[in-house]
Design a protein around this motif. Sequence first.
Motif, PDB file in Angstrom:
ATOM      1  N   PHE A 177       5.582   0.559  -9.814  1.00  0.00           N
ATOM      2  CA  PHE A 177       5.684   1.069  -8.444  1.00  0.00           C
ATOM      3  C   PHE A 177       5.980  -0.055  -7.458  1.00  0.00           C
ATOM      4  O   PHE A 177       6.879   0.057  -6.611  1.00  0.00           O
ATOM      5  CB  PHE A 177       4.377   1.784  -8.091  1.00  0.00           C
ATOM      6  CG  PHE A 177       4.036   1.810  -6.632  1.00  0.00           C
ATOM      7  CD1 PHE A 177       4.783   2.564  -5.739  1.00  0.00           C
ATOM      8  CD2 PHE A 177       2.955   1.089  -6.146  1.00  0.00           C
ATOM      9  CE1 PHE A 177       4.457   2.591  -4.385  1.00  0.00           C
ATOM     10  CE2 PHE A 177       2.629   1.107  -4.807  1.00  0.00           C
ATOM     11  CZ  PHE A 177       3.391   1.861  -3.922  1.00  0.00           C
ATOM     12  N   THR A 181       9.758  -0.765  -5.544  1.00  0.00           N
ATOM     13  CA  THR A 181       9.824  -0.752  -4.080  1.00  0.00           C
ATOM     14  C   THR A 181      10.366  -2.073  -3.547  1.00  0.00           C
ATOM     15  O   THR A 181      11.222  -2.090  -2.650  1.00  0.00           O
ATOM     16  CB  THR A 181       8.441  -0.478  -3.479  1.00  0.00           C
ATOM     17  OG1 THR A 181       7.891   0.715  -4.063  1.00  0.00           O
ATOM     18  CG2 THR A 181       8.533  -0.272  -1.977  1.00  0.00           C
ATOM     19  N   SER A 184      14.069  -2.339  -4.417  1.00  0.00           N
ATOM     20  CA  SER A 184      14.852  -1.478  -3.528  1.00  0.00           C
ATOM     21  C   SER A 184      15.064  -2.146  -2.175  1.00  0.00           C
ATOM     22  O   SER A 184      16.194  -2.194  -1.655  1.00  0.00           O
ATOM     23  CB  SER A 184      14.141  -0.135  -3.351  1.00  0.00           C
ATOM     24  OG  SER A 184      14.777   0.651  -2.369  1.00  0.00           O
ATOM     25  N   ASP A 185      13.999  -2.673  -1.599  1.00  0.00           N
ATOM     26  CA  ASP A 185      14.110  -3.363  -0.306  1.00  0.00           C
ATOM     27  C   ASP A 185      15.019  -4.591  -0.413  1.00  0.00           C
ATOM     28  O   ASP A 185      15.834  -4.857   0.476  1.00  0.00           O
ATOM     29  CB  ASP A 185      12.728  -3.790   0.185  1.00  0.00           C
ATOM     30  CG  ASP A 185      11.889  -2.614   0.667  1.00  0.00           C
ATOM     31  OD1 ASP A 185      12.461  -1.520   0.845  1.00  0.00           O
ATOM     32  OD2 ASP A 185      10.681  -2.784   0.857  1.00  0.00           O
ATOM     33  N   VAL A 247      12.586   6.304  -5.635  1.00  0.00           N
ATOM     34  CA  VAL A 247      11.951   5.194  -4.922  1.00  0.00           C
ATOM     35  C   VAL A 247      12.856   4.685  -3.801  1.00  0.00           C
ATOM     36  O   VAL A 247      12.395   4.437  -2.677  1.00  0.00           O
ATOM     37  CB  VAL A 247      11.599   4.054  -5.895  1.00  0.00           C
ATOM     38  CG1 VAL A 247      11.252   2.771  -5.131  1.00  0.00           C
ATOM     39  CG2 VAL A 247      10.425   4.455  -6.781  1.00  0.00           C
ATOM     40  N   SER A 250      12.671   7.268  -0.928  1.00  0.00           N
ATOM     41  CA  SER A 250      11.396   7.309  -0.206  1.00  0.00           C
ATOM     42  C   SER A 250      11.117   5.998   0.517  1.00  0.00           C
ATOM     43  O   SER A 250      10.584   5.992   1.638  1.00  0.00           O
ATOM     44  CB  SER A 250      10.248   7.636  -1.174  1.00  0.00           C
ATOM     45  OG  SER A 250      10.136   6.644  -2.182  1.00  0.00           O
ATOM     46  N   ALA A 251      11.476   4.867  -0.089  1.00  0.00           N
ATOM     47  CA  ALA A 251      11.260   3.578   0.565  1.00  0.00           C
ATOM     48  C   ALA A 251      12.110   3.454   1.829  1.00  0.00           C
ATOM     49  O   ALA A 251      11.647   2.946   2.862  1.00  0.00           O
ATOM     50  CB  ALA A 251      11.583   2.434  -0.402  1.00  0.00           C
ATOM     51  N   THR A 252      13.355   3.932   1.754  1.00  0.00           N
ATOM     52  CA  THR A 252      14.227   3.883   2.931  1.00  0.00           C
ATOM     53  C   THR A 252      13.693   4.782   4.036  1.00  0.00           C
ATOM     54  O   THR A 252      13.655   4.393   5.214  1.00  0.00           O
ATOM     55  CB  THR A 252      15.653   4.309   2.551  1.00  0.00           C
ATOM     56  OG1 THR A 252      16.158   3.439   1.531  1.00  0.00           O
ATOM     57  CG2 THR A 252      16.577   4.259   3.763  1.00  0.00           C
ATOM     58  N   SER A 286       7.290   0.736   3.424  1.00  0.00           N
ATOM     59  CA  SER A 286       8.020   1.322   2.300  1.00  0.00           C
ATOM     60  C   SER A 286       7.086   1.786   1.189  1.00  0.00           C
ATOM     61  O   SER A 286       7.378   2.758   0.482  1.00  0.00           O
ATOM     62  CB  SER A 286       9.026   0.311   1.732  1.00  0.00           C
ATOM     63  OG  SER A 286       9.961  -0.084   2.702  1.00  0.00           O
ATOM     64  N   THR A 290       6.132   5.924  -0.688  1.00  0.00           N
ATOM     65  CA  THR A 290       6.643   5.879  -2.059  1.00  0.00           C
ATOM     66  C   THR A 290       5.542   6.149  -3.081  1.00  0.00           C
ATOM     67  O   THR A 290       5.808   6.670  -4.170  1.00  0.00           O
ATOM     68  CB  THR A 290       7.289   4.506  -2.327  1.00  0.00           C
ATOM     69  OG1 THR A 290       8.340   4.306  -1.384  1.00  0.00           O
ATOM     70  CG2 THR A 290       7.869   4.416  -3.721  1.00  0.00           C
ATOM     71  N   VAL A 293       5.206   9.762  -4.395  1.00  0.00           N
ATOM     72  CA  VAL A 293       6.420  10.117  -5.149  1.00  0.00           C
ATOM     73  C   VAL A 293       6.344   9.542  -6.555  1.00  0.00           C
ATOM     74  O   VAL A 293       6.599  10.240  -7.547  1.00  0.00           O
ATOM     75  CB  VAL A 293       7.673   9.606  -4.403  1.00  0.00           C
ATOM     76  CG1 VAL A 293       8.928   9.824  -5.247  1.00  0.00           C
ATOM     77  CG2 VAL A 293       7.818  10.291  -3.055  1.00  0.00           C
ATOM     78  N   VAL A 294       6.003   8.266  -6.663  1.00  0.00           N
ATOM     79  CA  VAL A 294       5.925   7.621  -7.974  1.00  0.00           C
ATOM     80  C   VAL A 294       4.796   8.219  -8.802  1.00  0.00           C
ATOM     81  O   VAL A 294       4.956   8.471 -10.008  1.00  0.00           O
ATOM     82  CB  VAL A 294       5.738   6.097  -7.806  1.00  0.00           C
ATOM     83  CG1 VAL A 294       5.491   5.427  -9.152  1.00  0.00           C
ATOM     84  CG2 VAL A 294       6.959   5.494  -7.130  1.00  0.00           C
TER      85      VAL A 294
END
Length: 305
Positions: A177, A181, A184-185, A247, A250-252, A286, A290, A293-294
């Motif tokens: 997780f 995240t 992604s960032d 991810v 949701s992070a965005t 973020s 998330t 969701v994860v």
Amino acid sequence: MFRDYTPSASPSRAASQNPEPMPDAPQPAPAPHKKSAGRDLGAAIGVGVGLGVVIVASLFIVKAVFVGVIAVAVVVGLWELTKRLEERKGIKAPLVPLAVGGAAMVVAGYVRGAEGAWVAMALTALAALVWRMTEPPEGYLKDVTAGLFAAFYVPFLATFVSMMLTAADGPQRVLTFLLLTVVSDTGAYAVGWRFGKHKLAPRISPGKTREGLVGAVTFAMVAGALCMQFLIDGGSWWQGLLLGLAVAASATLGDLGESMIKRDLGIKDMGTLLPGHGGIMDRLDSLLPTAPVVWLLFVVFVGAG
């Protein structure tokens, strides 16, 4: 004021004193504009590495210690959020019941699962309503509404991290997780900084681009496939692709959501506790949305553990 004209000065002499520029003379090129990250990169990297060491060490040595790390992050995040609300909007969300109830929520999620988290959330909301009754009624509604929002936004969403930890492979789930995240960032930042031209949501976060979103999705899907294949018991690479896509989305959205809050408050960062990063809430933006969701996708793909 004005220069005197001297008739005796010859045209050739005047021309030598004020030469005309040659039409074909090369002009100096403008200095290239360098993109800037807008933060102290060295401090940001140092703080990030330090936080990573603390998190990984507590995660794989004693699970209960990591639950304590989550609880501390939640309390500090609540303090930052309520402080900014009071400073910028005059909203006095009741911090004491939120902090106590938030820490209890995280522990209840670890000990009793989703049922314990919901009960702790309900009791925290009730405590916030009662606590605020000790002050004058003016502003009661906005104060308790902000308190309920803060209770859901910070500790309740963070509770899903402690619930991930209860599985047999809980540390690996939490690590996945966190990695997805962060990846992604990082993908959004790296691709957006290098190739970003088309704004994603200019009125909310002018720095975000569609190209950055593509980078976030790509990086997160690749990392998700690797993590699900090699870290998660019973996981498959194709599940990781879906996990990474979720991810990134949701992070965005979480990042945009906190940007919306900060724009409404008229601030750049929620705090200054972490040099190069801002405050704790600036790092949780973020992660918080998330987490559920994860957690849900892990339950669907490989079970609760």
